[in-house]
Enzyme design. Structure first.
Site, PDB file in Angstrom:
ATOM      1  N   PHE A 154       0.808  -1.232   0.000  1.00  0.00           N
ATOM      2  CA  PHE A 154       0.000   0.000   0.000  1.00  0.00           C
ATOM      3  C   PHE A 154       0.834   1.271   0.000  1.00  0.00           C
ATOM      4  O   PHE A 154       0.326   2.335  -0.301  1.00  0.00           O
ATOM      5  CB  PHE A 154      -0.917   0.017   1.242  1.00  0.00           C
ATOM      6  CG  PHE A 154      -0.191   0.378   2.523  1.00  0.00           C
ATOM      7  CD1 PHE A 154       0.018   1.712   2.867  1.00  0.00           C
ATOM      8  CD2 PHE A 154       0.310  -0.601   3.368  1.00  0.00           C
ATOM      9  CE1 PHE A 154       0.703   2.050   4.028  1.00  0.00           C
ATOM     10  CE2 PHE A 154       0.994  -0.271   4.525  1.00  0.00           C
ATOM     11  CZ  PHE A 154       1.192   1.061   4.857  1.00  0.00           C
ATOM     12  N   LYS A 178      -1.262  -6.873  -9.515  1.00  0.00           N
ATOM     13  CA  LYS A 178      -2.240  -6.967  -8.411  1.00  0.00           C
ATOM     14  C   LYS A 178      -1.887  -5.842  -7.454  1.00  0.00           C
ATOM     15  O   LYS A 178      -0.980  -5.965  -6.635  1.00  0.00           O
ATOM     16  CB  LYS A 178      -2.103  -8.331  -7.732  1.00  0.00           C
ATOM     17  CG  LYS A 178      -3.365  -8.836  -7.054  1.00  0.00           C
ATOM     18  CD  LYS A 178      -3.878  -7.967  -5.914  1.00  0.00           C
ATOM     19  CE  LYS A 178      -3.178  -8.242  -4.605  1.00  0.00           C
ATOM     20  NZ  LYS A 178      -3.657  -7.342  -3.515  1.00  0.00           N
ATOM     21  N   GLU A 181      -4.920  -3.755  -2.184  1.00  0.00           N
ATOM     22  CA  GLU A 181      -6.379  -3.569  -2.071  1.00  0.00           C
ATOM     23  C   GLU A 181      -6.698  -2.288  -1.310  1.00  0.00           C
ATOM     24  O   GLU A 181      -7.831  -1.805  -1.333  1.00  0.00           O
ATOM     25  CB  GLU A 181      -7.019  -4.784  -1.385  1.00  0.00           C
ATOM     26  CG  GLU A 181      -6.576  -5.070   0.050  1.00  0.00           C
ATOM     27  CD  GLU A 181      -5.256  -5.844   0.148  1.00  0.00           C
ATOM     28  OE1 GLU A 181      -4.544  -5.961  -0.872  1.00  0.00           O
ATOM     29  OE2 GLU A 181      -4.940  -6.303   1.262  1.00  0.00           O
ATOM     30  N   LYS A 182      -5.689  -1.711  -0.642  1.00  0.00           N
ATOM     31  CA  LYS A 182      -5.943  -0.509   0.161  1.00  0.00           C
ATOM     32  C   LYS A 182      -5.920   0.764  -0.680  1.00  0.00           C
ATOM     33  O   LYS A 182      -6.527   1.761  -0.314  1.00  0.00           O
ATOM     34  CB  LYS A 182      -4.916  -0.409   1.282  1.00  0.00           C
ATOM     35  CG  LYS A 182      -4.970  -1.605   2.223  1.00  0.00           C
ATOM     36  CD  LYS A 182      -4.133  -1.388   3.459  1.00  0.00           C
ATOM     37  CE  LYS A 182      -4.342  -2.501   4.468  1.00  0.00           C
ATOM     38  NZ  LYS A 182      -3.531  -3.699   4.180  1.00  0.00           N
ATOM     39  N   SER A 231       5.114  -7.150   3.043  1.00  0.00           N
ATOM     40  CA  SER A 231       5.592  -7.628   4.350  1.00  0.00           C
ATOM     41  C   SER A 231       6.296  -8.978   4.225  1.00  0.00           C
ATOM     42  O   SER A 231       6.128  -9.700   3.236  1.00  0.00           O
ATOM     43  CB  SER A 231       4.395  -7.773   5.294  1.00  0.00           C
ATOM     44  OG  SER A 231       3.547  -8.797   4.805  1.00  0.00           O
ATOM     45  N   CYS A 286       9.641   1.652   3.333  1.00  0.00           N
ATOM     46  CA  CYS A 286      10.526   0.524   3.671  1.00  0.00           C
ATOM     47  C   CYS A 286      11.952   1.015   3.884  1.00  0.00           C
ATOM     48  O   CYS A 286      12.763   0.298   4.454  1.00  0.00           O
ATOM     49  CB  CYS A 286      10.494  -0.520   2.571  1.00  0.00           C
ATOM     50  SG  CYS A 286      11.165   0.096   1.032  1.00  0.00           S
ATOM     51  N   GLU A 386       9.283  -4.656  12.799  1.00  0.00           N
ATOM     52  CA  GLU A 386       9.153  -3.454  11.976  1.00  0.00           C
ATOM     53  C   GLU A 386       7.919  -2.691  12.459  1.00  0.00           C
ATOM     54  O   GLU A 386       6.827  -3.261  12.532  1.00  0.00           O
ATOM     55  CB  GLU A 386       8.965  -3.855  10.509  1.00  0.00           C
ATOM     56  CG  GLU A 386       8.827  -2.679   9.569  1.00  0.00           C
ATOM     57  CD  GLU A 386       8.568  -3.109   8.125  1.00  0.00           C
ATOM     58  OE1 GLU A 386       7.879  -4.125   7.912  1.00  0.00           O
ATOM     59  OE2 GLU A 386       9.049  -2.420   7.213  1.00  0.00           O
TER      60      GLU A 386
HETATM   61  P1  NAD Z   1       1.348  -6.724   2.834  1.00  0.00           P
HETATM   62  O1  NAD Z   1       2.318  -7.841   2.811  1.00  0.00           O
HETATM   63  O2  NAD Z   1       0.275  -6.752   3.852  1.00  0.00           O
HETATM   64  O3  NAD Z   1       0.597  -6.641   1.413  1.00  0.00           O
HETATM   65  C1  NAD Z   1       1.343  -6.649   0.205  1.00  0.00           C
HETATM   66  C2  NAD Z   1       0.576  -7.403  -0.863  1.00  0.00           C
HETATM   67  O4  NAD Z   1       0.490  -8.778  -0.513  1.00  0.00           O
HETATM   68  C3  NAD Z   1      -0.854  -6.906  -1.027  1.00  0.00           C
HETATM   69  O5  NAD Z   1      -1.138  -6.816  -2.397  1.00  0.00           O
HETATM   70  C4  NAD Z   1      -1.701  -7.955  -0.329  1.00  0.00           C
HETATM   71  O6  NAD Z   1      -2.954  -8.129  -0.918  1.00  0.00           O
HETATM   72  C5  NAD Z   1      -0.851  -9.214  -0.470  1.00  0.00           C
HETATM   73  N1  NAD Z   1      -0.970 -10.112   0.686  1.00  0.00           N
HETATM   74  C6  NAD Z   1      -0.919  -9.753   1.993  1.00  0.00           C
HETATM   75  N2  NAD Z   1      -0.988 -10.837   2.778  1.00  0.00           N
HETATM   76  C7  NAD Z   1      -1.075 -11.909   1.954  1.00  0.00           C
HETATM   77  C8  NAD Z   1      -1.173 -13.315   2.165  1.00  0.00           C
HETATM   78  N3  NAD Z   1      -1.214 -13.844   3.385  1.00  0.00           N
HETATM   79  N4  NAD Z   1      -1.250 -14.123   1.093  1.00  0.00           N
HETATM   80  C9  NAD Z   1      -1.215 -13.620  -0.152  1.00  0.00           C
HETATM   81  N5  NAD Z   1      -1.123 -12.300  -0.412  1.00  0.00           N
HETATM   82  C10 NAD Z   1      -1.052 -11.446   0.625  1.00  0.00           C
HETATM   83  O7  NAD Z   1       2.204  -5.381   2.909  1.00  0.00           O
HETATM   84  P2  NAD Z   1       1.678  -3.896   3.104  1.00  0.00           P
HETATM   85  O8  NAD Z   1       1.180  -3.713   4.488  1.00  0.00           O
HETATM   86  O9  NAD Z   1       0.797  -3.521   1.979  1.00  0.00           O
HETATM   87  O10 NAD Z   1       3.054  -3.081   2.921  1.00  0.00           O
HETATM   88  C11 NAD Z   1       3.928  -2.798   3.991  1.00  0.00           C
HETATM   89  C12 NAD Z   1       5.122  -3.707   3.967  1.00  0.00           C
HETATM   90  O11 NAD Z   1       5.776  -3.633   2.712  1.00  0.00           O
HETATM   91  C13 NAD Z   1       6.170  -3.324   5.007  1.00  0.00           C
HETATM   92  O12 NAD Z   1       6.655  -4.473   5.610  1.00  0.00           O
HETATM   93  C14 NAD Z   1       7.262  -2.654   4.176  1.00  0.00           C
HETATM   94  O13 NAD Z   1       8.554  -2.698   4.735  1.00  0.00           O
HETATM   95  C15 NAD Z   1       7.175  -3.457   2.926  1.00  0.00           C
HETATM   96  N6  NAD Z   1       7.774  -2.755   1.806  1.00  0.00           N
HETATM   97  C16 NAD Z   1       8.992  -3.180   1.376  1.00  0.00           C
HETATM   98  C17 NAD Z   1       9.617  -2.522   0.338  1.00  0.00           C
HETATM   99  C18 NAD Z   1      10.959  -2.958  -0.149  1.00  0.00           C
HETATM  100  O14 NAD Z   1      11.336  -2.568  -1.237  1.00  0.00           O
HETATM  101  N7  NAD Z   1      11.695  -3.749   0.617  1.00  0.00           N
HETATM  102  C19 NAD Z   1       8.993  -1.429  -0.273  1.00  0.00           C
HETATM  103  C20 NAD Z   1       7.744  -1.032   0.194  1.00  0.00           C
HETATM  104  C21 NAD Z   1       7.138  -1.707   1.240  1.00  0.00           C
END
Ligand code: NAD
Length: 500
Positions: A154, A178, A181-182, A231, A286, A386
């Site tokens: 998001f 994809k 969703e937020k 994440s 991140c 985190e």
């Molecule tokens: P998230 O993992 O909750 O969601 C990311 C994506 O994964 C979404 O599209 C979501 O629908 C999907 N998803 C979530 N849980 C899932 C599951 N159990 N099974 C299948 N798909 C699933 O992450 P978020 O809260 O949207 O973003 C924040 C996180 O992203 C933080 O941990 C941040 O550090 C990380 N991030 C990392 C970078 C990087 O380059 N390292 C960059 C930006 C964000």
């Protein structure tokens, strides 16, 4: 195909579309489009989105013929509202919460990847060695994989989709995106712009949803590669599930980025950098510098940091004075508050408490003000997890070695920075630190896209990082061809062929 998909066209379209849609909303009706001509004296029109339009401004300045003093025409004083073309950034602010200025940065850093992709042909070139043996040449070519997919978080609704699909499609693949969703709106706008800029229909596809659709992407035999950002829980699940189906996966995940503050650093510049990198985007980056390690006497600077943090304005991202907007959801706020409380319960000092902040006019918002915890130790949950919110945690180290050890013992490896005026200290830090992206007096060291985004340790799973040379390698399959153009010798030999 990509000849027509140029950065300039995307930029032009980005600029022009809000007014185009404004026109559809009768802001510039056909009647007013030519009204500049009917005035006496005539009014000089603005040229916006390919059309000459009369400014909405009621104020104008006379253009005077210096020879006669006659008023030749009037030049309108275009209003800020007319200038305000940031439809994409506004959508990001509305859905994600970050400030408009930050949302513009989100778009801009993504467009850098589009620009990079437009000049990517040289990175796709193969290699050629003539006459490796008598009459035999060997060469390699990079070919597209086929269907690739991207799953987004998001926190950067424009930049992260743009880390993925421009590189993938320029390498000749089709792509299924994809979005989070937020905040799915920016992806839709970007896809619309990409198609208007010449991306053939069907090359970029968007599907929305959560876990089920992500699992379907992981399992689908037609998909060859998956880019994931988000994440660790989701990233490792996707990495495991998709790898088991033989797919390539590049998975950028969570972080705990440290900033080491040396007592010899420029105090003013360092404190400003810490504030910007810790609290920008309400800490939801991140590469946010969420942990500060004060070395030696620099420890006393924490009080100045607190005073400066008090001056930051928490407000809805759409408000011009906002430094920090809300965090993404009520659940995120609860999680952040719980981690801060866990720090306090285990002995950390809450030097600045932004947890109970209420923003007038936005009383229901998920706001958290700048929060600073000091005396944090490595065993505390608020350090190990985190936080992903506007919370700076402060630790102490007696020496540079101690500080480097703290950073290296942390499981994450997205980024780390040092603030110092000593070249020797900086060099030691650069050599010994175990993080993928290293800053020396730079708080958020994310490189331009001709380098790759090189998170490491638990912040990344896979072999090939996002964009840059590694990104091209990720989205292409190398094929090596050995050809012979000479008459074959007579007879059959079953011995292992050798190059002779
Ligand atoms: P998230 O993992 O909750 O969601 C990311 C994506 O994964 C979404 O599209 C979501 O629908 C999907 N998803 C979530 N849980 C899932 C599951 N159990 N099974 C299948 N798909 C699933 O992450 P978020 O809260 O949207 O973003 C924040 C996180 O992203 C933080 O941990 C941040 O550090 C990380 N991030 C990392 C970078 C990087 O380059 N390292 C960059 C930006 C964000």
């Amino acid at each position: 195909m990509m000849k027509r998909f140029s950065l300039q066209r995307v930029k032009n379209l980005t600029a022009s579309r809000p007014l185009a849609s404004a026109s559809a909303n009768s802001r510039f009706s056909t009647a007013t489009e030519s009204s500049f001509n009917r005035r006496t004296p005539p009014r000089v029109p603005n040229l916006i989105g390919g059309a000459f339009v009369d400014s909405k401004s009621t104020s104008a300045i006379d253009v005077i013929n210096p020879a006669t003093q006659e008023v030749v025409s009037q030049v309108p004083l275009t209003t800020n509202e007319e200038w305000d073309m940031d439809k994409l950034a506004k959508n990001i602010t509305t859905e994600q919460g970050k400030t408009l200025k930050d949302a513009n940065g989100d778009v801009f850093r993504g467009l850098e990847v589009v620009e990079h992709s437009c000049g990517m042909a040289t990175l796709q070139m193969g290699e050629y060695v003539p006459n490796v043996a008598n009459g035999i040449d060997t060469y390699s070519v990079r070919e597209p994989l086929g269907v690739c997919a991207g799953i987004c978080p998001f926190n950067f609704p424009a930049m992260i989709p743009l880390w993925m699909f421009p590189v993938a499609v320029t390498c000749g693949n089709t792509f299924i995106l994809k979005p989070s969703e937020k905040d799915p709106g920016a992806s839709i706008m970007l896809a619309e712009l990409a198609m208007e800029a010449g991306l053939p229909r069907g090359v970029l596809n968007i599907v929305h949803g959560t876990n089920d659709i992500v699992n379907a992407i992981c399992d689908d035999d037609n998909i060859r590669a998956i880019s994931f950002v988000g994440s660790n829980a989701a990233g490792m699940h996707i990495y495991g599930r998709a790898s088991a189906k033989g797919k390539r996966v590049q998975s950028n995940m969570g972080a705990k980025n440290h900033g080491i503050v040396m007592p010899d650093s420029n105090k003013e510049a360092t404190l400003n950098a810490l504030l910007a990198a810790g609290f920008g985007a309400a800490g939801q980056r991140c590469m946010a510098l969420s942990t500060i390690v004060f070395v030696g006497d620099s420890e006393s600077w924490v009080n100045d940091l607190v005073e400066r943090a008090k001056g930051l304005k928490v407000n809805a991202g759409i408000e011009p004075d906002a430094d920090l907007g809300p965090v993404i959801s009520k659940e995120a706020k609860e999680r952040i508050c719980r981690l801060v409380q866990s720090g306090v319960d285990s002995g950390a000092k809450l030097l600045l408490d932004g947890i109970n902040i209420v923003v007038p006019g936005y009383e229901k918002g998920n706001f958290i003000g700048p929060t600073i915890l000091s005396d944090v130790t490595a065993d505390m949950e608020c350090y190990k997890e985190e936080i992903f919110g506007p919370v700076l945690i402060c630790m102490k180290a007696d020496s540079l070695e101690d500080a480097i050890n703290i950073v290296n013992r942390n499981k994450y490896g997205n980024g780390a920075s040092i603030f110092t005026t000593s070249g020797a200290v900086a060099r030691k830090f650069q050599t010994e630190i175990e993080a993928g992206q290293v800053g020396i007096n730079v708080p958020i060291p994310v490189p331009l896209p001709f380098f790759s985004f090189t998170g490491s340790k638990a912040s990344f799973a896979g072999d090939l990082n996002f964009y840059g040379k590694a990104g091209v390698n990720f989205f292409t399959q190398i094929k090596t061809v050995t050809q012979q153009w000479k008459d074959l010798p007579g007879g059959v030999s079953l011995a292992m062929p050798t190059s002779q």
